[in-house]
Write a protein that holds these residues in place. Structure first.
Motif, PDB file in Angstrom:
ATOM      1  N   MET A   1       0.413  -1.213   0.477  1.00 11.23           N
ATOM      2  CA  MET A   1       0.157  -0.073  -0.021  1.00 11.23           C
ATOM      3  C   MET A   1       0.846   1.296   0.368  1.00 11.23           C
ATOM      4  SD  MET A   1      -3.000   1.235   2.904  1.00 11.23           S
ATOM      5  CE  MET A   1      -2.719  -0.388   3.297  1.00 11.23           C
ATOM      6  N   ALA A   2       0.763   2.216  -1.139  1.00 12.07           N
ATOM      7  CA  ALA A   2       1.141   3.678  -1.015  1.00 12.07           C
ATOM      8  C   ALA A   2       1.482   4.029  -0.039  1.00 12.07           C
ATOM      9  CB  ALA A   2       1.240   4.324  -2.353  1.00 12.07           C
ATOM     10  N   SER A   3       2.444   4.724   0.670  1.00 12.69           N
ATOM     11  CA  SER A   3       2.266   6.283   1.696  1.00 12.69           C
ATOM     12  C   SER A   3       2.244   7.245   1.069  1.00 12.69           C
ATOM     13  CB  SER A   3       2.134   5.183   3.511  1.00 12.69           C
ATOM     14  OG  SER A   3       4.064   5.505   2.873  1.00 12.69           O
ATOM     15  N   GLY A   4       2.563   8.082   1.508  1.00 17.44           N
ATOM     16  CA  GLY A   4       2.820   9.835   1.262  1.00 17.44           C
ATOM     17  C   GLY A   4       2.576  10.352   2.117  1.00 17.44           C
ATOM     18  N   VAL A   5       2.786  11.985   2.219  1.00  9.19           N
ATOM     19  CA  VAL A   5       2.211  13.307   2.282  1.00  9.19           C
ATOM     20  C   VAL A   5       1.760  13.977   1.166  1.00  9.19           C
ATOM     21  CG1 VAL A   5       4.949  14.219   1.742  1.00  9.19           C
ATOM     22  CG2 VAL A   5       3.352  14.934   3.935  1.00  9.19           C
ATOM     23  N   GLY A   6       1.119  14.750   1.925  1.00  4.42           N
ATOM     24  CA  GLY A   6       0.006  15.916   0.849  1.00  4.42           C
ATOM     25  C   GLY A   6      -0.010  17.109   1.570  1.00  4.42           C
ATOM     26  N   VAL A   7      -1.452  17.467   1.119  1.00  2.00           N
ATOM     27  CA  VAL A   7      -2.361  18.843   1.221  1.00  2.00           C
ATOM     28  C   VAL A   7      -4.135  18.598   1.222  1.00  2.00           C
ATOM     29  CG1 VAL A   7      -2.036  20.142   0.020  1.00  2.00           C
ATOM     30  CG2 VAL A   7      -2.285  21.430   2.197  1.00  2.00           C
ATOM     31  N   LEU A   8      -4.933  19.014   1.682  1.00  2.00           N
ATOM     32  CA  LEU A   8      -5.973  18.663   1.908  1.00  2.00           C
ATOM     33  C   LEU A   8      -6.091  19.769   1.719  1.00  2.00           C
ATOM     34  CD1 LEU A   8      -7.995  15.458   3.609  1.00  2.00           C
ATOM     35  CD2 LEU A   8      -6.738  15.020   1.706  1.00  2.00           C
ATOM     36  N   GLY A   9      -7.337  20.839   0.117  1.00  2.00           N
ATOM     37  CA  GLY A   9      -7.705  21.525   0.311  1.00  2.00           C
ATOM     38  C   GLY A   9      -9.305  21.751   0.545  1.00  2.00           C
ATOM     39  N   ILE A  10      -9.858  21.727   1.636  1.00  2.00           N
ATOM     40  CA  ILE A  10     -11.285  22.149   2.119  1.00  2.00           C
ATOM     41  C   ILE A  10     -11.956  23.516   2.255  1.00  2.00           C
ATOM     42  CG2 ILE A  10     -13.070  21.030   4.203  1.00  2.00           C
ATOM     43  CD1 ILE A  10     -10.321  19.388   4.826  1.00  2.00           C
ATOM     44  N   VAL A  11     -12.936  22.785   0.699  1.00  2.00           N
ATOM     45  CA  VAL A  11     -13.970  24.868   0.675  1.00  2.00           C
ATOM     46  C   VAL A  11     -15.567  24.375   1.909  1.00  2.00           C
ATOM     47  CG1 VAL A  11     -14.866  26.824  -0.332  1.00  2.00           C
ATOM     48  CG2 VAL A  11     -11.982  25.486  -0.728  1.00  2.00           C
ATOM     49  N   ILE A  12     -15.948  25.522   2.446  1.00  2.00           N
ATOM     50  CA  ILE A  12     -16.746  24.949   3.258  1.00  2.00           C
ATOM     51  C   ILE A  12     -17.352  26.234   2.689  1.00  2.00           C
ATOM     52  CG2 ILE A  12     -18.176  25.184   5.610  1.00  2.00           C
ATOM     53  CD1 ILE A  12     -15.477  23.534   6.774  1.00  2.00           C
ATOM     54  N   GLU A  13     -18.411  26.131   2.167  1.00  2.00           N
ATOM     55  CA  GLU A  13     -19.733  26.829   1.163  1.00  2.00           C
ATOM     56  C   GLU A  13     -21.397  27.061   2.424  1.00  2.00           C
ATOM     57  OE1 GLU A  13     -19.968  24.606  -2.198  1.00  2.00           O
ATOM     58  OE2 GLU A  13     -18.660  25.953  -3.138  1.00  2.00           O
ATOM     59  N   ARG A  74     -16.401  20.972   0.050  1.00  2.00           N
ATOM     60  CA  ARG A  74     -15.992  20.585  -1.959  1.00  2.00           C
ATOM     61  C   ARG A  74     -14.440  20.372  -1.514  1.00  2.00           C
ATOM     62  NH1 ARG A  74     -16.200  24.970  -5.636  1.00  2.00           N
ATOM     63  NH2 ARG A  74     -16.043  26.196  -4.776  1.00  2.00           N
ATOM     64  N   VAL A  75     -13.264  19.265  -2.045  1.00  2.51           N
ATOM     65  CA  VAL A  75     -12.430  18.512  -1.573  1.00  2.51           C
ATOM     66  C   VAL A  75     -11.809  18.236  -2.808  1.00  2.51           C
ATOM     67  CG1 VAL A  75     -11.168  17.270  -0.003  1.00  2.51           C
ATOM     68  CG2 VAL A  75     -13.646  17.504   0.180  1.00  2.51           C
ATOM     69  N   LYS A  76     -10.086  18.588  -2.592  1.00  4.32           N
ATOM     70  CA  LYS A  76      -9.119  18.692  -3.361  1.00  4.32           C
ATOM     71  C   LYS A  76      -8.455  17.843  -2.383  1.00  4.32           C
ATOM     72  CE  LYS A  76     -10.871  20.017  -6.956  1.00  4.32           C
ATOM     73  NZ  LYS A  76     -11.914  18.713  -7.926  1.00  4.32           N
ATOM     74  N   SER A  77      -7.432  17.341  -2.789  1.00  8.01           N
ATOM     75  CA  SER A  77      -5.931  16.306  -2.408  1.00  8.01           C
ATOM     76  C   SER A  77      -5.142  16.626  -3.642  1.00  8.01           C
ATOM     77  CB  SER A  77      -6.351  15.064  -1.588  1.00  8.01           C
ATOM     78  OG  SER A  77      -6.925  14.007  -2.494  1.00  8.01           O
ATOM     79  N   SER A  78      -3.817  16.495  -2.616  1.00 11.28           N
ATOM     80  CA  SER A  78      -2.528  16.328  -3.403  1.00 11.28           C
ATOM     81  C   SER A  78      -1.536  15.282  -2.469  1.00 11.28           C
ATOM     82  CB  SER A  78      -2.111  18.170  -3.795  1.00 11.28           C
ATOM     83  OG  SER A  78      -0.644  17.725  -4.428  1.00 11.28           O
ATOM     84  N   LEU A  79      -1.133  14.443  -3.159  1.00 13.63           N
ATOM     85  CA  LEU A  79      -0.445  13.739  -2.660  1.00 13.63           C
ATOM     86  C   LEU A  79       0.739  13.303  -2.957  1.00 13.63           C
ATOM     87  CD1 LEU A  79      -0.146  11.279   0.290  1.00 13.63           C
ATOM     88  CD2 LEU A  79      -1.647   9.506  -1.584  1.00 13.63           C
ATOM     89  N   VAL A  80       1.824  12.893  -1.891  1.00  9.88           N
ATOM     90  CA  VAL A  80       3.185  12.901  -3.281  1.00  9.88           C
ATOM     91  C   VAL A  80       3.691  11.070  -2.326  1.00  9.88           C
ATOM     92  CG1 VAL A  80       5.651  13.403  -3.310  1.00  9.88           C
ATOM     93  CG2 VAL A  80       4.154  15.206  -3.496  1.00  9.88           C
TER      94      VAL A  80
END
Length: 84
Positions: A1-13, A74-80
């Protein structure tokens, strides 16, 4: 299973409907959260949260999916992924 570090961008409308549940989920997945920044963007009427996460791609995907399924969120994620 891949693992990594990243950031979530969460926008609460819709803060009244979603903020409490977003915070509950971030607490539930707190073992993944390294740190977080939250900013009320009053001019646009939204709230932005950017947690830094570290874990498996499955765990981070589960958190992102659960957050994204909430009304008014709304959520976007970026994982390395880590190199072995």
């Amino acid at each position: 299973m891949a693992s990594g570090v990243g950031v979530l961008g969460i926008v609460i409308e819709d803060r009244e409907r979603a903020a409490q549940r977003v915070n509950q989920l971030l607490s539930e997945y707190g073992h993944l959260v390294v740190g977080r920044m939250g900013v009320p963007y009053r001019e646009e009427g939204v709230f932005v949260i950017a947690p830094i996460v570290d874990g498996s791609s499955d765990e981070i995907g589960a958190l992102s999916g659960r957050l994204g399924s909430l009304p008014g969120v709304r959520v976007k994620s970026s994982l390395v992924t880590r190199r072995d």
